[in-house]
Write an enzyme that holds these catalytic residues in place. Structure first.
Site, mmCIF file in Angstrom:
data_model
loop_
_atom_site.group_PDB
_atom_site.id
_atom_site.type_symbol
_atom_site.label_atom_id
_atom_site.label_comp_id
_atom_site.label_asym_id
_atom_site.label_seq_id
_atom_site.Cartn_x
_atom_site.Cartn_y
_atom_site.Cartn_z
ATOM 1 N N ARG A 51 47.922 79.228 46.769
ATOM 2 C CA ARG A 51 47.740 80.296 45.771
ATOM 3 C C ARG A 51 46.450 81.078 46.042
ATOM 4 O O ARG A 51 46.413 82.302 45.878
ATOM 5 C CB ARG A 51 47.729 79.697 44.362
ATOM 6 C CG ARG A 51 47.709 80.762 43.273
ATOM 7 C CD ARG A 51 47.897 80.178 41.889
ATOM 8 N NE ARG A 51 46.806 79.305 41.532
ATOM 9 C CZ ARG A 51 46.791 78.520 40.460
ATOM 10 N NH1 ARG A 51 47.812 78.486 39.632
ATOM 11 N NH2 ARG A 51 45.749 77.755 40.205
ATOM 12 N N ARG A 97 24.884 98.794 46.759
ATOM 13 C CA ARG A 97 25.987 98.806 45.790
ATOM 14 C C ARG A 97 26.821 100.069 45.977
ATOM 15 O O ARG A 97 26.309 101.178 45.887
ATOM 16 C CB ARG A 97 25.439 98.771 44.360
ATOM 17 C CG ARG A 97 26.555 98.717 43.321
ATOM 18 C CD ARG A 97 26.036 98.871 41.894
ATOM 19 N NE ARG A 97 27.139 98.817 40.937
ATOM 20 C CZ ARG A 97 27.928 99.840 40.618
ATOM 21 N NH1 ARG A 97 27.739 101.031 41.184
ATOM 22 N NH2 ARG A 97 28.897 99.704 39.741
ATOM 23 N N HIS A 99 31.192 101.357 45.448
ATOM 24 C CA HIS A 99 32.550 100.922 45.106
ATOM 25 C C HIS A 99 33.398 100.738 46.346
ATOM 26 O O HIS A 99 34.176 99.802 46.446
ATOM 27 C CB HIS A 99 33.226 101.934 44.175
ATOM 28 C CG HIS A 99 32.654 101.922 42.799
ATOM 29 N ND1 HIS A 99 31.982 102.998 42.255
ATOM 30 C CD2 HIS A 99 32.621 100.960 41.858
ATOM 31 C CE1 HIS A 99 31.580 102.691 41.042
ATOM 32 N NE2 HIS A 99 31.947 101.462 40.775
ATOM 33 N N LYS A 146 44.377 85.383 40.971
ATOM 34 C CA LYS A 146 43.409 84.563 40.217
ATOM 35 C C LYS A 146 41.996 85.103 40.431
ATOM 36 O O LYS A 146 41.180 84.524 41.144
ATOM 37 C CB LYS A 146 43.541 83.090 40.623
ATOM 38 C CG LYS A 146 43.002 82.141 39.569
ATOM 39 C CD LYS A 146 43.524 80.752 39.784
ATOM 40 C CE LYS A 146 42.792 79.709 38.973
ATOM 41 N NZ LYS A 146 42.710 79.969 37.552
HETATM 42 N N1 PMP Z 1 47.087 80.735 33.485
HETATM 43 C C1 PMP Z 1 45.789 81.051 33.584
HETATM 44 C C2 PMP Z 1 45.336 82.398 33.120
HETATM 45 C C3 PMP Z 1 44.870 80.125 34.121
HETATM 46 O O1 PMP Z 1 43.563 80.442 34.240
HETATM 47 C C4 PMP Z 1 45.326 78.844 34.506
HETATM 48 C C5 PMP Z 1 44.352 77.821 35.044
HETATM 49 N N2 PMP Z 1 44.160 77.982 36.407
HETATM 50 C C6 PMP Z 1 46.693 78.559 34.395
HETATM 51 C C7 PMP Z 1 47.546 79.525 33.873
HETATM 52 C C8 PMP Z 1 47.252 77.222 34.827
HETATM 53 O O2 PMP Z 1 47.274 77.125 36.222
HETATM 54 P P1 PMP Z 1 47.183 75.692 36.942
HETATM 55 O O3 PMP Z 1 48.245 74.843 36.342
HETATM 56 O O4 PMP Z 1 47.434 75.989 38.370
HETATM 57 O O5 PMP Z 1 45.807 75.159 36.661
#
Ligand code: PMP
Length: 285
Positions: A51, A97, A99, A146
Site C-alpha cells: 500500500r 520553498r 510549490h 495514505k
Molecule cells: N482508514 C483510515 C483513514 C486510516 O487512517 C486507517 C489506519 N491506517 C484505516 C482506515 C485502517 O487501515 P489499516 O487496517 O490498514 O490500519
C-alpha cells in the site's frame, strides 16, 4: 532513547534532523504506513509495504525496494517486541520553498516505533466496545492515498475526545465512509456490510483480512453505501485498524447500537481473527 531510521541511518531519536525545505514538512508532500509488530514479527507487513508503494506511485514519488528491511531492522535494534512502526516517505528536501516539483529530489525516509498491545491477546469478553461520533468529512478526494496531510482527521479525533468518544466516523454526501483512522463495518441480519472501495476511503489491511476471514466462514460480505439512518439501525457496528484490530461500536453519537451490547457476529469474527493472527505470525517465522 528510541532508535529511529532516517535516510540510511539508525540513530538516536534526538539526533535525527530533517531540512526545513523538506516537502513533507512544508506541504505534507508525503505518505506513511503504521505497521504492527507482535513478538518482533511484522503483521501483514507485505500488505502495508504494497500500500505504501501504491501511495507513492499515485504521487509520483520514487519508490525504493528496502522498506521491509528498514522496518524489520528498526524493530530489532530497539529490542521492542510489541510495537507499531511508523514509516514515512516524503518527496524530499528542496533548496528553497516552492510549490513546483523538482524531479531530482531524493525522498526522505523516516521510521520510528511506538509500543502497542496485541489487540487479539484479550478474550472476547474482555474487549471494551467504544463510542463514536459522526462528523462531516472535510478531507480531500483521494483518501485512498495514505497522505500525511491529516489535519481534518486530527480535528475530528479531537472533537471525539472532547465528547468522550474513541473515533469519529466521517460522512460525505449522505454516506458514512470510514473512521478518521479506521474502516467501518455493519452487521444486518448476519450479513456484513462495508462501503465499496473508492478514492474516498483507505483500503484497510485489517478490513481486507476481516473480509477474507468472513468469506471463509461463508458469512456474506456486501459492499454498499451506508447512510446515517442505516448505521444507527444496524444490528452491529465495528471499526477496524492495524493498531486497534476489530472493535465493536456500542454507541453512535447519543444512540446505542443493539442496546449497547457487543454483537454475536463480532464475537465470532474476533475469535477467528485472533486465530488468523496467530497463524500468520507463525508463518513468518
Ligand atoms: N482508514 C483510515 C483513514 C486510516 O487512517 C486507517 C489506519 N491506517 C484505516 C482506515 C485502517 O487501515 P489499516 O487496517 O490498514 O490500519
Amino acid at each position: 532513547m528510541d532508535i529511529v531510521y532516517l535516510n540510511g541511518q539508525f540513530i538516536a531519536a534526538d539526533q535525527a534532523k530533517i531540512s526545513v525545505f523538506d516537502r513533507g514538512f512544508l506541504f505534507s508532500d508525503s505518505v506513511y504506513e503504521v505497521i504492527p509488530f507482535y513478538a518482533g514479527e511484522g503483521f501483514q507487513l507485505e500488505q502495508h509495504i504494497k500500500r505504501l508503494k501504491i501511495s507513492l506511485a499515485a504521487l509520483n514519488i520514487s519508490v525504493e525496494d528496502n522498506y521491509t528491511e528498514i522496518v524489520q531492522e528498526l524493530v530489532a535494534k530497539n529490542k521492542m517486541t510489541n510495537c507499531s512502526v511508523y514509516l514515512q516517505v516524503t518527496r524530499g528536501a528542496d533548496t528553497k520553498r516552492r510549490h513546483s516539483i523538482n524531479e531530482s529530489l531524493k525522498p526522505t525516509v523516516f521510521a520510528c516505533i511506538n509500543p502497542i498491545v496485541n489487540n487479539y491477546a484479550l478474550a472476547a469478553a474482555e474487549v471494551s466496545g467504544i463510542n463514536v461520533i459522526v462528523c462531516e468529512d472535510l478531507r480531500w478526494k483521494r483518501c485512498d492515498i495514505k497522505s500525511t496531510s491529516l489535519l481534518p482527521n486530527i480535528l475530528v479525533i479531537e472533537q471525539a475526545r472532547q465528547q468522550g468518544a474513541k473515533e469519529a466516523l466521517l460522512i460525505n454526501d449522505g454516506k458514512v465512509l470510514e473512521g478518521a483512522s479506521s474502516n467501518l463495518f455493519l452487521v444486518e441480519s448476519n450479513k456484513i456490510i462495508t462501503p465499496p472501495s473508492s478514492h474516498a476511503i483507505l483500503n484497510g489491511t485489517t478490513s481486507q483480512l476481516v473480509q477474507q476471514v468472513a468469506r471463509k466462514q461463508k458469512i456474506a460480505v456486501l459492499h454498499e453505501d451506508i447512510s446515517y439512518q442505516r448505521l444507527i439501525a444496524a444490528d452491529e457496528v465495528w471499526i477496524t485498524s492495524s493498531t486497534r484490530g476489530l472493535l465493536p461500536v456500542l454507541k453512535v453519537d447519543d444512540k446505542f447500537i443493539a442496546g449497547g451490547e457487543k454483537g454475536a457476529v463480532w464475537q465470532k469474527l474476533y475469535v477467528l481473527l485472533a486465530q488468523a493472527q496467530a497463524k500468520l505470525l507463525n508463518e513468518t517465522d
